[in-house]
Design an enzyme around this catalytic site. Structure first.
Site, PDB file in Angstrom:
ATOM      1  N   PRO A  52     -20.458  -2.974  20.541  1.00 29.51           N
ATOM      2  CA  PRO A  52     -21.416  -4.072  20.571  1.00 29.51           C
ATOM      3  C   PRO A  52     -22.864  -3.635  20.634  1.00 29.51           C
ATOM      4  O   PRO A  52     -23.217  -2.694  21.343  1.00 29.51           O
ATOM      5  CB  PRO A  52     -21.023  -4.863  21.824  1.00 29.51           C
ATOM      6  CG  PRO A  52     -20.111  -3.993  22.596  1.00 29.51           C
ATOM      7  CD  PRO A  52     -19.475  -3.047  21.624  1.00 29.51           C
ATOM      8  N   ASN A 111     -18.427   5.339  19.257  1.00 29.49           N
ATOM      9  CA  ASN A 111     -19.401   4.966  20.288  1.00 29.49           C
ATOM     10  C   ASN A 111     -19.034   3.546  20.692  1.00 29.49           C
ATOM     11  O   ASN A 111     -19.404   2.590  19.997  1.00 29.49           O
ATOM     12  CB  ASN A 111     -20.828   5.022  19.752  1.00 29.49           C
ATOM     13  CG  ASN A 111     -21.830   4.664  20.850  1.00 29.49           C
ATOM     14  OD1 ASN A 111     -21.459   4.146  21.901  1.00 29.49           O
ATOM     15  ND2 ASN A 111     -23.099   4.932  20.610  1.00 29.49           N
ATOM     16  N   ALA A 134     -21.156  -0.688  25.312  1.00 29.30           N
ATOM     17  CA  ALA A 134     -20.881  -1.129  26.684  1.00 29.30           C
ATOM     18  C   ALA A 134     -19.380  -1.190  26.987  1.00 29.30           C
ATOM     19  O   ALA A 134     -18.980  -1.111  28.160  1.00 29.30           O
ATOM     20  CB  ALA A 134     -21.532  -2.482  26.928  1.00 29.30           C
ATOM     21  N   ASP A 179      -6.312   2.235  25.669  1.00 29.72           N
ATOM     22  CA  ASP A 179      -4.879   2.158  25.340  1.00 29.72           C
ATOM     23  C   ASP A 179      -4.656   2.336  23.839  1.00 29.72           C
ATOM     24  O   ASP A 179      -3.715   3.018  23.420  1.00 29.72           O
ATOM     25  CB  ASP A 179      -4.304   0.806  25.790  1.00 29.72           C
ATOM     26  CG  ASP A 179      -4.116   0.720  27.294  1.00 29.72           C
ATOM     27  OD1 ASP A 179      -4.177   1.764  27.977  1.00 29.72           O
ATOM     28  OD2 ASP A 179      -3.918  -0.404  27.803  1.00 29.72           O
ATOM     29  N   ARG A 200     -28.368   7.459  33.544  1.00 30.21           N
ATOM     30  CA  ARG A 200     -28.762   6.046  33.545  1.00 30.21           C
ATOM     31  C   ARG A 200     -28.129   5.327  34.750  1.00 30.21           C
ATOM     32  O   ARG A 200     -27.766   5.971  35.713  1.00 30.21           O
ATOM     33  CB  ARG A 200     -28.376   5.412  32.199  1.00 30.21           C
ATOM     34  CG  ARG A 200     -29.085   6.097  31.016  1.00 30.21           C
ATOM     35  CD  ARG A 200     -28.792   5.425  29.700  1.00 30.21           C
ATOM     36  NE  ARG A 200     -29.351   4.079  29.670  1.00 30.21           N
ATOM     37  CZ  ARG A 200     -29.088   3.189  28.706  1.00 30.21           C
ATOM     38  NH1 ARG A 200     -28.285   3.536  27.704  1.00 30.21           N
ATOM     39  NH2 ARG A 200     -29.616   1.980  28.743  1.00 30.21           N
TER      40      ARG A 200
HETATM   41  O1  CA2 Z   1     -25.974   5.486  24.693  1.00 25.53           O
HETATM   42  C1  CA2 Z   1     -25.134   4.861  24.016  1.00 25.53           C
HETATM   43  O2  CA2 Z   1     -24.836   5.158  22.876  1.00 25.53           O
HETATM   44  C2  CA2 Z   1     -24.464   3.609  24.613  1.00 25.53           C
HETATM   45  O3  CA2 Z   1     -23.106   3.598  24.181  1.00 25.53           O
HETATM   46  C3  CA2 Z   1     -25.204   2.433  24.055  1.00 25.53           C
HETATM   47  C4  CA2 Z   1     -24.747   1.108  24.655  1.00 25.53           C
HETATM   48  C5  CA2 Z   1     -24.737   1.165  26.173  1.00 25.53           C
HETATM   49  O4  CA2 Z   1     -24.183  -0.031  26.696  1.00 25.53           O
HETATM   50  C6  CA2 Z   1     -23.932   2.344  26.686  1.00 25.53           C
HETATM   51  O5  CA2 Z   1     -24.010   2.375  28.104  1.00 25.53           O
HETATM   52  C7  CA2 Z   1     -24.495   3.649  26.132  1.00 25.53           C
HETATM   53  C8  CA2 Z   1     -25.691  -0.007  24.231  1.00 25.53           C
HETATM   54  C9  CA2 Z   1     -25.796  -0.161  22.772  1.00 25.53           C
HETATM   55  C10 CA2 Z   1     -26.943  -1.051  22.503  1.00 25.53           C
HETATM   56  O6  CA2 Z   1     -27.502  -0.624  21.305  1.00 25.53           O
HETATM   57  C11 CA2 Z   1     -28.764  -1.009  21.047  1.00 25.53           C
HETATM   58  C12 CA2 Z   1     -29.394  -0.328  20.054  1.00 25.53           C
HETATM   59  C13 CA2 Z   1     -30.676  -0.618  19.754  1.00 25.53           C
HETATM   60  C14 CA2 Z   1     -31.325  -1.636  20.414  1.00 25.53           C
HETATM   61  C15 CA2 Z   1     -30.701  -2.322  21.407  1.00 25.53           C
HETATM   62  C16 CA2 Z   1     -29.392  -2.028  21.727  1.00 25.53           C
END
Ligand code: CA2
Length: 149
Positions: free
Chosen positions: A11, A75, A78, A88, A108
């Site tokens: 997401p 990736n 969240a 799973d 983080r």
């Molecule tokens: O660091 C990562 O790649 C995460 O998987 C990114 C997720 C976050 O919830 C994980 O904890 C770490 C968030 C993705 C949101 O992607 C965005 C990209 C650009 C602008 C806003 C959100």
């Protein structure tokens, strides 16, 4: 014929390059797709990149990968921190799995420190930005070539 490497993104990753560049960089998911394809080509492999904001769709794609893809790079966004369903599904996939995070999730908020997916991943790459996807492609290509020798 060689099977393709499936690159899954969870997401909000469709927003890459459009928001929060200080955390996630300014490259887009299309840029990431290009990097992955170029890196895989060096190893004679191909990639297919997908993104979904829906947990069940990601699970369905992991199921599809069991018959149709050689490796998974994921990736989970969240969902990394919440989804036993994705863990799973990955546990049913027999090929190499690499997990990528653009940011260093360990530096983080505490709720980002655990990833359920890491329990299944053969490699975990965090904090390298989009380049991390290229490293993951190199890693799964190495695993795939070890598997045939
Ligand atoms: O660091 C990562 O790649 C995460 O998987 C990114 C997720 C976050 O919830 C994980 O904890 C770490 C968030 C993705 C949101 O992607 C965005 C990209 C650009 C602008 C806003 C959100």
């Amino acid at each position: 014929m060689a099977k393709t490497i499936l690159i899954l993104n969870g997401p909000n990753l469709n927003m890459l390059g459009a928001r929060q560049p200080e955390i996630y960089g300014s490259e887009t998911l299309d840029d990431v797709a290009g990097l992955c394809a170029e890196t895989a080509a060096i190893f004679g492999q191909e990639t297919e990149l997908r993104q979904s904001n829906h947990e069940g769709e990601l699970v369905d794609w992991i199921h599809e990968a069991r018959d149709s893809f050689a490796a998974i790079i994921i990736n989970p966004g969240a969902y990394s921190h919440t989804s036993v369903a994705i863990l799973d599904a990955l546990n049913m996939f027999e090929g190499p799995v690499a997990e990528v995070h653009l940011s260093n999730i360990h530096a983080r908020e505490e709720f980002r420190h655990n990833s359920y997916v890491s329990g299944r991943a053969d490699a975990v790459i965090v904090g390298c930005g989009p380049a991390g996807y290229g490293f993951a492609v190199e890693q799964v290509c190495a695993c795939l070539s070890d598997a045939v020798t």
